[in-house]
Design an enzyme around this catalytic site. Sequence first.
Site, PDB file in Angstrom:
ATOM      1  N   ASN A   7       0.874  -1.181   0.000  1.00 42.25           N
ATOM      2  CA  ASN A   7       0.000   0.000   0.000  1.00 42.25           C
ATOM      3  C   ASN A   7       0.910   1.229   0.000  1.00 42.25           C
ATOM      4  O   ASN A   7       1.456   1.608   1.036  1.00 42.25           O
ATOM      5  CB  ASN A   7      -0.880  -0.053   1.255  1.00 42.25           C
ATOM      6  CG  ASN A   7      -1.815   1.138   1.349  1.00 42.25           C
ATOM      7  OD1 ASN A   7      -1.757   2.062   0.526  1.00 42.25           O
ATOM      8  ND2 ASN A   7      -2.658   1.126   2.355  1.00 42.25           N
ATOM      9  N   LYS A  14       3.169   0.770   3.220  1.00 44.65           N
ATOM     10  CA  LYS A  14       2.840  -0.273   4.198  1.00 44.65           C
ATOM     11  C   LYS A  14       2.877  -1.605   3.480  1.00 44.65           C
ATOM     12  O   LYS A  14       2.455  -1.683   2.321  1.00 44.65           O
ATOM     13  CB  LYS A  14       1.427  -0.065   4.740  1.00 44.65           C
ATOM     14  CG  LYS A  14       1.342   1.033   5.768  1.00 44.65           C
ATOM     15  CD  LYS A  14      -0.045   1.001   6.416  1.00 44.65           C
ATOM     16  CE  LYS A  14      -0.575   2.410   6.501  1.00 44.65           C
ATOM     17  NZ  LYS A  14      -2.000   2.546   6.567  1.00 44.65           N
ATOM     18  N   ARG A  91      -2.543  -2.105  -3.472  1.00 42.96           N
ATOM     19  CA  ARG A  91      -3.726  -1.271  -3.273  1.00 42.96           C
ATOM     20  C   ARG A  91      -3.613  -0.080  -4.213  1.00 42.96           C
ATOM     21  O   ARG A  91      -2.607   0.637  -4.208  1.00 42.96           O
ATOM     22  CB  ARG A  91      -3.773  -0.778  -1.832  1.00 42.96           C
ATOM     23  CG  ARG A  91      -4.941   0.147  -1.629  1.00 42.96           C
ATOM     24  CD  ARG A  91      -4.864   0.852  -0.302  1.00 42.96           C
ATOM     25  NE  ARG A  91      -6.013   1.734  -0.194  1.00 42.96           N
ATOM     26  CZ  ARG A  91      -5.975   2.897   0.423  1.00 42.96           C
ATOM     27  NH1 ARG A  91      -4.861   3.325   0.972  1.00 42.96           N
ATOM     28  NH2 ARG A  91      -7.050   3.637   0.486  1.00 42.96           N
ATOM     29  N   HIS A 180     -12.871   3.211  -0.058  1.00 46.53           N
ATOM     30  CA  HIS A 180     -12.915   2.189   1.012  1.00 46.53           C
ATOM     31  C   HIS A 180     -13.598   0.908   0.539  1.00 46.53           C
ATOM     32  O   HIS A 180     -14.093   0.131   1.358  1.00 46.53           O
ATOM     33  CB  HIS A 180     -13.691   2.693   2.255  1.00 46.53           C
ATOM     34  CG  HIS A 180     -12.997   3.739   3.063  1.00 46.53           C
ATOM     35  ND1 HIS A 180     -13.684   4.752   3.701  1.00 46.53           N
ATOM     36  CD2 HIS A 180     -11.688   3.939   3.338  1.00 46.53           C
ATOM     37  CE1 HIS A 180     -12.828   5.521   4.338  1.00 46.53           C
ATOM     38  NE2 HIS A 180     -11.601   5.054   4.138  1.00 46.53           N
ATOM     39  N   HIS A 208     -17.651   2.365   7.791  1.00 47.02           N
ATOM     40  CA  HIS A 208     -16.190   2.364   7.960  1.00 47.02           C
ATOM     41  C   HIS A 208     -15.848   3.696   8.609  1.00 47.02           C
ATOM     42  O   HIS A 208     -15.805   4.738   7.952  1.00 47.02           O
ATOM     43  CB  HIS A 208     -15.507   2.210   6.599  1.00 47.02           C
ATOM     44  CG  HIS A 208     -14.004   2.247   6.678  1.00 47.02           C
ATOM     45  ND1 HIS A 208     -13.203   1.153   6.425  1.00 47.02           N
ATOM     46  CD2 HIS A 208     -13.145   3.254   6.986  1.00 47.02           C
ATOM     47  CE1 HIS A 208     -11.937   1.482   6.574  1.00 47.02           C
ATOM     48  NE2 HIS A 208     -11.871   2.754   6.903  1.00 47.02           N
ATOM     49  N   LEU A 209     -15.656   3.665   9.949  1.00 47.86           N
ATOM     50  CA  LEU A 209     -15.461   4.908  10.684  1.00 47.86           C
ATOM     51  C   LEU A 209     -14.041   4.950  11.241  1.00 47.86           C
ATOM     52  O   LEU A 209     -13.745   4.381  12.290  1.00 47.86           O
ATOM     53  CB  LEU A 209     -16.484   5.015  11.831  1.00 47.86           C
ATOM     54  CG  LEU A 209     -17.961   4.758  11.452  1.00 47.86           C
ATOM     55  CD1 LEU A 209     -18.858   4.851  12.672  1.00 47.86           C
ATOM     56  CD2 LEU A 209     -18.415   5.714  10.361  1.00 47.86           C
ATOM     57  N   ASN A 211     -10.127   7.457  10.581  1.00 48.20           N
ATOM     58  CA  ASN A 211      -9.713   8.821  10.296  1.00 48.20           C
ATOM     59  C   ASN A 211     -10.398   9.333   9.047  1.00 48.20           C
ATOM     60  O   ASN A 211     -10.884  10.452   8.997  1.00 48.20           O
ATOM     61  CB  ASN A 211      -8.206   8.831  10.108  1.00 48.20           C
ATOM     62  CG  ASN A 211      -7.607   9.885  10.968  1.00 48.20           C
ATOM     63  OD1 ASN A 211      -8.245  10.893  11.265  1.00 48.20           O
ATOM     64  ND2 ASN A 211      -6.371   9.669  11.359  1.00 48.20           N
ATOM     65  N   ARG A 241     -11.214  16.079   7.550  1.00 46.46           N
ATOM     66  CA  ARG A 241     -11.915  16.469   6.316  1.00 46.46           C
ATOM     67  C   ARG A 241     -13.326  16.961   6.637  1.00 46.46           C
ATOM     68  O   ARG A 241     -13.998  16.391   7.496  1.00 46.46           O
ATOM     69  CB  ARG A 241     -12.025  15.265   5.366  1.00 46.46           C
ATOM     70  CG  ARG A 241     -10.685  14.813   4.833  1.00 46.46           C
ATOM     71  CD  ARG A 241     -10.818  13.558   3.989  1.00 46.46           C
ATOM     72  NE  ARG A 241      -9.870  12.556   4.429  1.00 46.46           N
ATOM     73  CZ  ARG A 241      -9.880  11.290   4.044  1.00 46.46           C
ATOM     74  NH1 ARG A 241     -10.788  10.861   3.199  1.00 46.46           N
ATOM     75  NH2 ARG A 241      -8.965  10.458   4.489  1.00 46.46           N
ATOM     76  N   ASP A 283      -7.950  13.125  16.400  1.00 46.73           N
ATOM     77  CA  ASP A 283      -8.017  11.777  16.955  1.00 46.73           C
ATOM     78  C   ASP A 283      -9.224  11.667  17.878  1.00 46.73           C
ATOM     79  O   ASP A 283      -9.322  12.404  18.863  1.00 46.73           O
ATOM     80  CB  ASP A 283      -6.718  11.468  17.710  1.00 46.73           C
ATOM     81  CG  ASP A 283      -6.629  10.005  18.057  1.00 46.73           C
ATOM     82  OD1 ASP A 283      -7.551   9.487  18.733  1.00 46.73           O
ATOM     83  OD2 ASP A 283      -5.646   9.360  17.660  1.00 46.73           O
ATOM     84  N   GLY A 331     -10.988   2.170  12.849  1.00 47.09           N
ATOM     85  CA  GLY A 331     -10.550   2.627  14.178  1.00 47.09           C
ATOM     86  C   GLY A 331     -11.663   2.999  15.138  1.00 47.09           C
ATOM     87  O   GLY A 331     -11.764   2.441  16.239  1.00 47.09           O
ATOM     88  N   GLY A 333     -15.105   2.787  14.545  1.00 47.08           N
ATOM     89  CA  GLY A 333     -16.202   1.812  14.507  1.00 47.08           C
ATOM     90  C   GLY A 333     -15.915   0.570  15.331  1.00 47.08           C
ATOM     91  O   GLY A 333     -16.794   0.028  16.003  1.00 47.08           O
ATOM     92  N   GLU A 384      -8.160  -4.961   5.226  1.00 50.09           N
ATOM     93  CA  GLU A 384      -8.022  -4.663   3.805  1.00 50.09           C
ATOM     94  C   GLU A 384      -6.873  -5.448   3.182  1.00 50.09           C
ATOM     95  O   GLU A 384      -6.944  -5.865   2.029  1.00 50.09           O
ATOM     96  CB  GLU A 384      -7.816  -3.151   3.621  1.00 50.09           C
ATOM     97  CG  GLU A 384      -9.097  -2.372   3.886  1.00 50.09           C
ATOM     98  CD  GLU A 384      -8.890  -0.896   4.102  1.00 50.09           C
ATOM     99  OE1 GLU A 384      -8.429  -0.529   5.214  1.00 50.09           O
ATOM    100  OE2 GLU A 384      -9.159  -0.101   3.194  1.00 50.09           O
TER     101      GLU A 384
HETATM  102  P1  AMP Z   1      -8.200   4.234  11.255  1.00 45.48           P
HETATM  103  O1  AMP Z   1      -8.166   5.356  10.261  1.00 45.48           O
HETATM  104  O2  AMP Z   1      -9.163   3.166  10.884  1.00 45.48           O
HETATM  105  O3  AMP Z   1      -6.858   3.729  11.652  1.00 45.48           O
HETATM  106  O4  AMP Z   1      -8.820   4.876  12.587  1.00 45.48           O
HETATM  107  C1  AMP Z   1      -8.139   5.854  13.294  1.00 45.48           C
HETATM  108  C2  AMP Z   1      -9.103   6.527  14.243  1.00 45.48           C
HETATM  109  O5  AMP Z   1      -9.622   5.544  15.151  1.00 45.48           O
HETATM  110  C3  AMP Z   1      -8.416   7.589  15.070  1.00 45.48           C
HETATM  111  O6  AMP Z   1      -9.042   8.841  14.870  1.00 45.48           O
HETATM  112  C4  AMP Z   1      -8.677   7.149  16.483  1.00 45.48           C
HETATM  113  O7  AMP Z   1      -9.152   8.260  17.198  1.00 45.48           O
HETATM  114  C5  AMP Z   1      -9.805   6.160  16.395  1.00 45.48           C
HETATM  115  N1  AMP Z   1      -9.730   5.225  17.522  1.00 45.48           N
HETATM  116  C6  AMP Z   1      -8.852   4.237  17.705  1.00 45.48           C
HETATM  117  N2  AMP Z   1      -9.068   3.639  18.908  1.00 45.48           N
HETATM  118  C7  AMP Z   1     -10.125   4.297  19.486  1.00 45.48           C
HETATM  119  C8  AMP Z   1     -10.833   4.182  20.726  1.00 45.48           C
HETATM  120  N3  AMP Z   1     -10.492   3.247  21.623  1.00 45.48           N
HETATM  121  N4  AMP Z   1     -11.839   5.036  20.962  1.00 45.48           N
HETATM  122  C9  AMP Z   1     -12.177   5.980  20.059  1.00 45.48           C
HETATM  123  N5  AMP Z   1     -11.558   6.140  18.885  1.00 45.48           N
HETATM  124  C10 AMP Z   1     -10.543   5.311  18.597  1.00 45.48           C
END
Ligand code: AMP
Length: 397
Positions: A7, A14, A91, A180, A208-209, A211, A241, A283, A331, A333, A384
Site C-alpha cells: 500500500n 505499508k 492497493r 474504502h 467504515h469509521l 480517520n 476532512r 483523533d 478505528g 467503529g 483490507e
Molecule cells: P483508522 O483510520 O481506521 O486507523 O482509525 C483511526 C481513528 O480511530 C483515530 O481517529 C482514532 O481516534 C480512532 N480510535 C482508535 N481507537 C479508538 C478508541 N479506543 N476510541 C475511540 N476512537 C478510537
Amino acid sequence: MKILVLNCGSSSLKYQVIDMDTRNPIAKGLVERIGLEGSVLTHSALARKKEVIKTEIKNHTKAIELVLKQLVDPEYGALKDLKEIYAVGHRVVHGGETFAKSVIINPTVMKALKDCIELAPLHNPPNIAGIKACQKMMPETPQVAVFDTAFHQTISPSSYIYGLPYEFYEKYGIRKYGFHGTSHKYVSQRAAILLKKPIEELKIISCHLGNGASIAAIRGGRSVDTSMGFTPLDGLMMGTRSGALDPAIVTYIMCRENFTVDQMNDFLNNKCGALGVSGISSDFRDIEVAAKQGNNRAQLALDIFDYDVKQYIGAYAAAMGGVDALIFTAGVGENAPNTRASICKNMEFFGIDLDLEKNKVRGEEVDVAKTNSRCRVLVIPTNEELMIALETLELTK
Ligand code: AMP
C-alpha cells in the site's frame, strides 16, 4: 502460499506478507518519510525481533528494495527466497470507470492506471511507482491491482451523477466513485459468514469509521450507494476532512480568506472535520477525553459525527427498502462503544436495538444487537490487506 501486499502512499509504504494457508501475516512493516529527511523502515516478522532502520530512502523503488531485502534477511526476515512470494497485490486508490474488479497488471492496465492519475493526483502516482518498482525487482512475479473504487462501480447513475451539466461527467469524469471499497467488501462478506446467510439475501449498511470515514449500502453483496463521492472528501465529517458542505461555502471562504485553489484543498482536507470543530485533535480518542472533561466543542464534534452517520443509515435503509445488518468497522467503529451507542440511540423503531452490555467490545468480531433486534449490529474489524491478498490469489492461482 505467500502473497505480498503493498500500500504505497505519497511518502509512505505499508506492506504485509500473508501466508494464505493460515490467512495471517508472517511479516509486516512500514516505510515512512520516503523522499524526505529522516526516512525510516519499521519491520517485524513472526517470532523475530522488530527492526527499525533509519537510512536515506529517496523514492519508492529504494523503499521496496529495502523491504525485499529485509524480507529475506537471515536475522529479521520471514522468507528464504523472494521466489516464495507467489504474487504481489497492490492497493490502488482510483480505478475510475475502467476497473470494476481487481486485475492482473499488464501494459494495457498500466496505461489505464496512468489515465486515472487526473482523478487521484496525490494517490495514484505513488501506487504506480510501487508497481513499477516491483516489476523491476520481481519481473517473474504476477502483480495485481486492487482498487478502492472498484466495489462501488455497481451503483446506479441516479446515485452517481451529480446535479451538474451532464457534459461535465462526459468531459471530466465528474461523478461519484466512492472509496474504502476493499474494506466495505471484506466486512460485508464477513457479516454474511457470521450471520450464516447467503450475502445475496442481505441488505447491509457498512460504516467504515476511521480517520477517513464512509458508509456503504450493500444489497445482495453489491454496493448500491456510498457516502464518499468524486473524491474521499465527500460524505461524513471526518478527522480532518469537512465532509459534505453547501458547495457555495467553498467559494465564499476562498473569497473571504483569499485562499488559492491549493490552499482551499489543503484547508478542506486537513484543517476541517472533527479537528476544525473541536479545535483539539483529529483523533477521536483525544476528542472523547476532552468531551468527558466538559469541553463543549469536543462534544459538538462527536455529536456532529454521530448525527451524520445516523442520517446515512436512515437514507440507505430507505434506498434498500430495509436493513438486515449494520456493520461498524475501522478505528472508531471497532473501538468506540460510546460512538456506536450514540449512533444507534432511538433507532429501535427502525429495528436497530443495541445491547449496551455486548456493545462494550473493542476490536473483536461480535454481534452487539439485542437477541430480538430485527437488524443485527455487528462489530467487524476490517482487514483490507487480507482482502487484497485474497483477490490477488483468486486472480493468479
Ligand atoms: P483508522 O483510520 O481506521 O486507523 O482509525 C483511526 C481513528 O480511530 C483515530 O481517529 C482514532 O481516534 C480512532 N480510535 C482508535 N481507537 C479508538 C478508541 N479506543 N476510541 C475511540 N476512537 C478510537
